[in-house]
Motif scaffolding. Structure first.
Motif, PDB file in Angstrom:
ATOM      1  N   VAL A 111       0.945  -1.202   0.119  1.00 49.52           N
ATOM      2  CA  VAL A 111       0.049   0.022  -0.037  1.00 49.52           C
ATOM      3  C   VAL A 111       0.873   1.180   0.085  1.00 49.52           C
ATOM      4  O   VAL A 111       0.561   2.399  -0.537  1.00 49.52           O
ATOM      5  CB  VAL A 111      -0.974  -0.134   1.225  1.00 49.52           C
ATOM      6  CG1 VAL A 111      -1.749   1.272   1.380  1.00 49.52           C
ATOM      7  CG2 VAL A 111      -2.020  -1.167   0.952  1.00 49.52           C
ATOM      8  N   ARG A 112       1.959   1.160   0.716  1.00 46.45           N
ATOM      9  CA  ARG A 112       2.702   2.450   0.834  1.00 46.45           C
ATOM     10  C   ARG A 112       3.479   2.553  -0.514  1.00 46.45           C
ATOM     11  O   ARG A 112       3.873   3.673  -1.038  1.00 46.45           O
ATOM     12  CB  ARG A 112       3.827   2.101   1.783  1.00 46.45           C
ATOM     13  CG  ARG A 112       3.390   2.102   3.375  1.00 46.45           C
ATOM     14  CD  ARG A 112       4.510   1.930   4.235  1.00 46.45           C
ATOM     15  NE  ARG A 112       4.052   1.922   5.856  1.00 46.45           N
ATOM     16  CZ  ARG A 112       4.404   1.760   6.894  1.00 46.45           C
ATOM     17  NH1 ARG A 112       5.862   1.310   6.623  1.00 46.45           N
ATOM     18  NH2 ARG A 112       4.093   1.690   7.948  1.00 46.45           N
ATOM     19  N   ALA A 113       3.792   1.333  -1.303  1.00 46.84           N
ATOM     20  CA  ALA A 113       4.699   1.615  -2.415  1.00 46.84           C
ATOM     21  C   ALA A 113       3.560   2.007  -3.562  1.00 46.84           C
ATOM     22  O   ALA A 113       4.003   2.929  -4.295  1.00 46.84           O
ATOM     23  CB  ALA A 113       4.886   0.104  -2.757  1.00 46.84           C
ATOM     24  N   ALA A 114       2.287   1.569  -3.467  1.00 45.25           N
ATOM     25  CA  ALA A 114       1.242   2.203  -4.506  1.00 45.25           C
ATOM     26  C   ALA A 114       0.807   3.762  -4.318  1.00 45.25           C
ATOM     27  O   ALA A 114       0.878   4.791  -5.180  1.00 45.25           O
ATOM     28  CB  ALA A 114       0.042   1.528  -4.212  1.00 45.25           C
ATOM     29  N   ARG A 115       1.131   4.178  -2.887  1.00 47.97           N
ATOM     30  CA  ARG A 115       0.942   5.580  -2.452  1.00 47.97           C
ATOM     31  C   ARG A 115       2.150   6.407  -3.188  1.00 47.97           C
ATOM     32  O   ARG A 115       1.962   7.233  -3.787  1.00 47.97           O
ATOM     33  CB  ARG A 115       0.860   5.572  -0.999  1.00 47.97           C
ATOM     34  CG  ARG A 115       0.443   7.321  -0.602  1.00 47.97           C
ATOM     35  CD  ARG A 115       0.283   7.346   0.739  1.00 47.97           C
ATOM     36  NE  ARG A 115      -0.978   6.573   1.314  1.00 47.97           N
ATOM     37  CZ  ARG A 115      -0.599   5.374   2.078  1.00 47.97           C
ATOM     38  NH1 ARG A 115       0.657   5.011   2.564  1.00 47.97           N
ATOM     39  NH2 ARG A 115      -1.588   4.943   2.409  1.00 47.97           N
ATOM     40  N   ALA A 120       4.698   9.891  -7.766  1.00 48.49           N
ATOM     41  CA  ALA A 120       5.705   9.749  -8.768  1.00 48.49           C
ATOM     42  C   ALA A 120       4.984   9.990 -10.082  1.00 48.49           C
ATOM     43  O   ALA A 120       5.268  10.820 -10.698  1.00 48.49           O
ATOM     44  CB  ALA A 120       6.342   8.306  -8.834  1.00 48.49           C
ATOM     45  N   THR A 121       3.900   9.496 -10.103  1.00 52.32           N
ATOM     46  CA  THR A 121       2.924   9.892 -11.482  1.00 52.32           C
ATOM     47  C   THR A 121       2.368  11.374 -11.643  1.00 52.32           C
ATOM     48  O   THR A 121       2.522  11.955 -12.359  1.00 52.32           O
ATOM     49  CB  THR A 121       1.805   9.110 -11.445  1.00 52.32           C
ATOM     50  OG1 THR A 121       2.012   7.698 -11.415  1.00 52.32           O
ATOM     51  CG2 THR A 121       0.961   9.086 -12.830  1.00 52.32           C
ATOM     52  N   GLN A 254      12.609   9.776  -7.804  1.00 45.96           N
ATOM     53  CA  GLN A 254      12.806   9.647  -6.418  1.00 45.96           C
ATOM     54  C   GLN A 254      11.640   8.981  -5.753  1.00 45.96           C
ATOM     55  O   GLN A 254      11.810   7.993  -4.901  1.00 45.96           O
ATOM     56  CB  GLN A 254      13.076  10.997  -5.737  1.00 45.96           C
ATOM     57  CG  GLN A 254      14.349  11.645  -5.800  1.00 45.96           C
ATOM     58  CD  GLN A 254      14.587  12.979  -5.208  1.00 45.96           C
ATOM     59  OE1 GLN A 254      13.593  13.794  -4.852  1.00 45.96           O
ATOM     60  NE2 GLN A 254      15.764  13.543  -5.320  1.00 45.96           N
ATOM     61  N   GLU A 255      10.367   9.381  -6.035  1.00 46.47           N
ATOM     62  CA  GLU A 255       9.329   8.918  -5.477  1.00 46.47           C
ATOM     63  C   GLU A 255       9.108   7.230  -6.024  1.00 46.47           C
ATOM     64  O   GLU A 255       8.639   6.420  -5.377  1.00 46.47           O
ATOM     65  CB  GLU A 255       7.958   9.339  -6.049  1.00 46.47           C
ATOM     66  CG  GLU A 255       7.740  10.731  -5.230  1.00 46.47           C
ATOM     67  CD  GLU A 255       7.608  10.695  -3.820  1.00 46.47           C
ATOM     68  OE1 GLU A 255       7.278   9.593  -3.397  1.00 46.47           O
ATOM     69  OE2 GLU A 255       7.785  11.456  -2.961  1.00 46.47           O
ATOM     70  N   HIS A 256       9.529   7.142  -7.357  1.00 44.41           N
ATOM     71  CA  HIS A 256       9.412   5.791  -7.838  1.00 44.41           C
ATOM     72  C   HIS A 256      10.664   4.786  -7.070  1.00 44.41           C
ATOM     73  O   HIS A 256      10.252   3.504  -6.936  1.00 44.41           O
ATOM     74  CB  HIS A 256       9.827   5.817  -9.296  1.00 44.41           C
ATOM     75  CG  HIS A 256      10.016   4.256  -9.984  1.00 44.41           C
ATOM     76  ND1 HIS A 256       8.979   3.616 -10.124  1.00 44.41           N
ATOM     77  CD2 HIS A 256      11.110   3.489 -10.246  1.00 44.41           C
ATOM     78  CE1 HIS A 256       9.259   2.533 -10.771  1.00 44.41           C
ATOM     79  NE2 HIS A 256      10.505   2.495 -10.865  1.00 44.41           N
ATOM     80  N   HIS A 332      18.392  -0.518  -8.471  1.00 46.71           N
ATOM     81  CA  HIS A 332      18.112   0.160  -9.791  1.00 46.71           C
ATOM     82  C   HIS A 332      17.384   1.355 -10.135  1.00 46.71           C
ATOM     83  O   HIS A 332      17.952   2.529 -10.794  1.00 46.71           O
ATOM     84  CB  HIS A 332      17.665  -0.908 -10.838  1.00 46.71           C
ATOM     85  CG  HIS A 332      17.626  -0.774 -12.102  1.00 46.71           C
ATOM     86  ND1 HIS A 332      16.684   0.302 -12.900  1.00 46.71           N
ATOM     87  CD2 HIS A 332      18.637  -0.794 -13.206  1.00 46.71           C
ATOM     88  CE1 HIS A 332      16.979   0.553 -13.943  1.00 46.71           C
ATOM     89  NE2 HIS A 332      18.175  -0.029 -14.288  1.00 46.71           N
ATOM     90  N   ALA A 333      16.354   1.254  -9.228  1.00 48.71           N
ATOM     91  CA  ALA A 333      15.637   2.529  -9.180  1.00 48.71           C
ATOM     92  C   ALA A 333      16.480   3.579  -8.678  1.00 48.71           C
ATOM     93  O   ALA A 333      16.503   4.984  -8.677  1.00 48.71           O
ATOM     94  CB  ALA A 333      14.352   2.436  -8.177  1.00 48.71           C
ATOM     95  N   LYS A 334      17.266   3.484  -7.310  1.00 48.11           N
ATOM     96  CA  LYS A 334      18.080   4.467  -6.870  1.00 48.11           C
ATOM     97  C   LYS A 334      19.117   5.132  -7.573  1.00 48.11           C
ATOM     98  O   LYS A 334      19.405   6.216  -7.845  1.00 48.11           O
ATOM     99  CB  LYS A 334      18.547   4.009  -5.598  1.00 48.11           C
ATOM    100  CG  LYS A 334      17.805   3.502  -4.396  1.00 48.11           C
ATOM    101  CD  LYS A 334      18.424   3.052  -3.177  1.00 48.11           C
ATOM    102  CE  LYS A 334      17.526   2.754  -2.031  1.00 48.11           C
ATOM    103  NZ  LYS A 334      18.373   2.139  -0.791  1.00 48.11           N
TER     104      LYS A 334
END
Length: 436
Positions: A111-115, A120-121, A254-256, A332-334
């Motif tokens: 849920v935190r990841a989806a938020r 990010a979107t 960053q949010e991603h 990878h995202a970082k």
């Protein structure tokens, strides 16, 4: 008296009808209006809105797993021998089941990841908005440039035609040769070529602006007075740092990365115990042969179950491997955040240096145009005095027109770089809002 009133009424009616029938002048399209229309009509804006809706729905999908999911149905059927279940449910007239998550560490991280993905979107939508503003402004400004250049080219074409007529007269009088006529025709053909090229550019830019704003291309009429002055940004080192910190693309990355971190932690916590709420109620059928295998006293038509389901993943090597994949995605995202920061910093620095170079180039083009204009005036004076030929005057006008076109190109390239720098520093939206 009545006839006089009727005649006056008829004249008033004719006046009103003629007033209504007059074609209304088309209102010029200002830069601010073009940007507003593009933000609501362009395909990129529609894609950004759809992405935000999708991210918000994904967040709700993960969060709503804590809300009981209720199913109502029926499992009608006859049985022979020992009564078996239908899809895991005893044959019943009506059955109702509900289930929801109570304690699920993995779901909480998801849920935190989806938020975070939704945030990010939102940042990506801001970047798409800035891109739409930049594309619309540059298309509008380039269209203004070519329209202003068209006036100069038309004047040159008219001068070339007049010069060709003068040459024809001088040839008839025996003053000039046939070669002079060919040179005059060449000057006219060159002027016509430039007009054709400029008209093609105007048509393409109007079509592009029509696709951005949704207005018909034939109804687009620019208003150069609606374009405000682009502020100059000082070449300072903190501008690059500011751009890297406030860029929507960097904030989106960053949010991603944060979302990928939550997702990786959720994959690891999928190996933790979970507790779910579950309940079921059923009204069993009487025509089945339950009573042949169960005592009558123990058989009840209405049956209900309420409780919790505890699951403890004891051995799940596949999930462990999946969690390791999620860890790699988080790393990878970082790194993508660092790449985005470096890219924005590099682009901002290039734009700063480009603005400095284009400013110097614009000054050179302006001085060259002033010299070409002075030379044209001097040749015309000499021509009137009889000390310069028609060919000299045609060459001077051609040179002046070319320098004028080069000046317009230099002005537009400088505007392009400044607008790009405004987008990098996050000031493009405010500049677009200051337009008339």
């Amino acid at each position: 008296m009545a006839g006089e009133d009727a005649r006056r009424s008829m004249l008033l009616l004719v006046f009103l009808l003629s007033f209504v029938a007059l074609p209304a002048g088309a209102e010029p399209l200002t830069l601010k209006r073009a940007v507003q229309l593009a933000l609501t009509h362009s395909p990129m804006a529609g894609e950004a809105i759809a992405d935000e809706q999708r991210a918000f729905a994904s967040m709700r999908e993960a969060r709503n797993q804590y809300i009981p999911q209720v199913n109502v149905g029926s499992g009608l059927g006859d049985s022979w021998g020992y009564p078996l279940s239908l899809e895991g449910t005893a044959p019943s007239l009506v059955n109702l089941s509900a289930q929801s998550a109570m304690f699920n560490p993995a779901l909480r991280e998801f849920v935190r990841a989806a938020r975070s993905e939704y945030k990010a979107t939102g940042e990506a939508s801001k970047d798409h908005r800035n891109q739409t503003i930049q594309d619309t402004a540059l298309t509008y400004l380039e269209l203004v440039k070519w329209e202003q250049l068209m006036d100069q080219l038309r004047r040159q074409h008219e001068d070339s035609l007049q010069m060709q007529q003068v040459v024809d007269q001088r040839i008839q009088e025996g003053v000039d040769s046939e070669q002079t006529r060919t040179q005059a025709r060449l000057a006219t053909a060159r002027a016509n070529l430039r007009i054709t090229q400029a008209q093609g550019a105007v048509d393409v830019l109007r079509s592009t602006l029509s696709q951005l704003t949704g207005l018909p291309a034939t109804a687009i009429e620019t208003d150069p007075e609606s374009v405000p002055a682009v502020p100059e940004i000082a070449a300072q080192d903190d501008v690059v740092t500011k751009a890297a910190e406030s860029s929507p693309s960097v904030l989106s990355a960053q949010e991603h990365a944060i979302a990928q971190g939550f997702r990786a932690r959720g994959e690891h916590r999928a190996l933790w115990p979970t507790v779910d709420f579950a309940t079921q109620y059923a009204v069993l059928a009487k025509f089945n042969n339950w009573t042949q295998f169960f005592p009558t006293k123990a058989f009840e038509r209405n049956n209900a179950t309420v409780g919790v389901v505890i699951r403890f993943p004891f051995l799940n090597f596949s999930q462990k491997a999946h969690a390791e994949v999620a860890d790699a995605d988080a790393i990878h995202a970082k790194k993508e955040v660092e790449v985005a920061k470096n890219q924005v910093s590099q682009e901002t620095l290039k734009l700063q240096r480009a603005v400095q170079q284009l400013t110097a180039a614009q000054e050179v083009s302006e001085l060259e145009y002033e010299i070409a204009k002075s030379d044209t005036d001097a040749v015309e004076i000499k021509m009137n005095a009889g000390t310069a030929s028609v060919h000299d005057a045609a060459n001077a006008r051609t040179e002046m027109t070319e320098k004028y076109g080069a000046l317009q190109d230099a002005n537009f390239q400088l505007l392009r770089a400044r607008i790009g720098l405004l987008r990098a520093t996050g000031e493009l939206d405010s500049w677009a809002g200051q337009t008339k």
